[in-house]
Structures are given as C-alpha cells and as structure tokens.
Motif scaffolding. Sequence first.
Motif, short mmCIF file in Angstrom:
data_model
loop_
_atom_site.label_atom_id
_atom_site.label_comp_id
_atom_site.label_asym_id
_atom_site.label_seq_id
_atom_site.Cartn_x
_atom_site.Cartn_y
_atom_site.Cartn_z
N HIS A 91 13.82 13.59 -1.55
CA HIS A 91 14.41 12.27 -1.63
C HIS A 91 15.35 12.20 -2.83
N MET A 92 16.51 11.66 -2.64
CA MET A 92 17.39 11.29 -3.75
C MET A 92 18.30 10.21 -3.20
N CYS A 93 18.49 9.15 -3.98
CA CYS A 93 19.33 8.07 -3.46
C CYS A 93 20.13 7.45 -4.58
N CYS A 101 13.95 8.07 -8.37
CA CYS A 101 15.18 8.66 -8.91
C CYS A 101 15.35 8.35 -10.39
#
Length: 262
Positions: A91-93, A101
């Motif tokens: 996950h990275m946003c 993050c």
Amino acid sequence: MKNFSYVLKGKYIIKFDIIAKTGLHIGASNNSLDIGGVDNAVIKDEEGKPYIPGSSLKGKMRSLMEYAEGLIKPEELIFSKESKDDPIRIHMCDKEDCAVCNIFGRNHGKHKFVSGKEVVFENITPTRLIVRDAKLDKESITKEMKENIDFEWTEVKFENNLDRITSSANPRQTERVPAGAKFKGEMVLNVLNDEGTKYLSKVIQAMKLLEDDYLGGQGSRGYGKIKFENIKITFRDKEYYEEGRGEKVIVENAKDLSEIKL
Ligand SMILES: [Zn+2]
C-alpha cells in the motif's frame, strides 16, 4: 506542487525487549556464507549472532497496519517491485491523512498502481518511524538452552513435505533462534507540527497486532510468535537537543503492551 510547512516538535524514543515465544526464523539472503552449512540459515550480525533487522520489524508492522486500516485495494496498492512471476505490491497512497504512509513512509516520484493508474505523489512527508536492528541479549540463551540447541545461538529444525502418493519425505533444514531468546530493540518516532501522540498510538497498535501474528518465516507452522516486554517511552523535545534539557518520560517501564496508557 502543494504548500508544505513542517516543524519537528520532537522524537519519541521507544525501547523494548522482543522475546521469541516460539522458534524464530528471519532468513539470511541465499548467498550468505554460513559455516554451519544449514540450507536455510538465519540472518546474523558481524559477531555471528542472530539479530532482528529493523527492516523486517518495520515491514511486518507496516503490512499488518495496511490490513488493519483497510488499505489493501487495487487503487491503493503500488508495485514496489514489478515482475511477472514475483511482484511485490504494497500500500502507498497520496492521502494527506493516511496513517500508514505518514508513519512508515511514502516514496516520491511516479507510482504505478495495481489498478493500472499512474500517479505522481504530492504529499511528500518524511518517514516518521525509524526502527533499529534488535540485537540478541546473549544472556537470554541460557546454559540449559545451549545444551539442547545445535549451534552456539541457534537450533536446526527439520521440516518435511510428504508426497501424498508414495509418502516419501523431502526433509529440509531450517535454522532458528530458540524460544526464550531476547532481543533489545529501539524505535524512534518523529513528531511534526501538532500531531502529539496520534501516531505513537498507531505504532503501539501495530506492535500489538504483531504479537498476534508472527515475525519472520514459517509463521503458519508455528514459528515467529513474539512478545514485547519492558517497554520504555520517552519524548525528546526541541530543548532536549538545543539546550541539553532532560527527556520527558512517557512510559516508565511497562511490563508489556497492555500496560501502556497514553
Ligand atoms: Zn497511504
């Protein structure tokens, strides 16, 4: 480009012991030279003692938090490594308030999501959490334990895969740190602007999730159950660094995570 304004308010220093409740296997890379000649060796430091790499601890905590926060979905998973056979998706946003993050880090530049979309992140914040390598406390491997293990600090287990038709076995050796081993760990959490203990509570949550999961390999076979003990948290503010003022004690000495009230 977004407007940024960040001020470092201080750092939480989190010190703790990690106790292996079952055998622990954090693998060394395949090309490492191991005199013992075990198939599947554990990672060791310059003194030949097993340790827990900060990156293993941080990576596992991040992964558990991604699930806990409901962040495993195609539009928020990027390719950390793109590969047909062996991709790594995490996950990275670009959400300004994303705890995962903001705590564990967000890389700048262009990212390709699993959904196919490509995005250049605008919310570039420094990684707040630094996780140090956790060193083995030699005393925790007692004389009695040493009599029962195969090497100075580790044991070797045979894992079998049985052929379902012939019943022939395919034994494979796995080196592991024995249950009872203790490691000395430390994390540093940077506090920016007016965050207070917001992210510290999330870090504690991730540690709790890890206790009910596993660290390292072969978790579904019972390896890698750990417990955090003797947790001490202090806060070092601006004056600590500028004027040498003492640090503030946040958690004196909690026997385990359940004793921590922020
Ligand atoms: Zn995020």
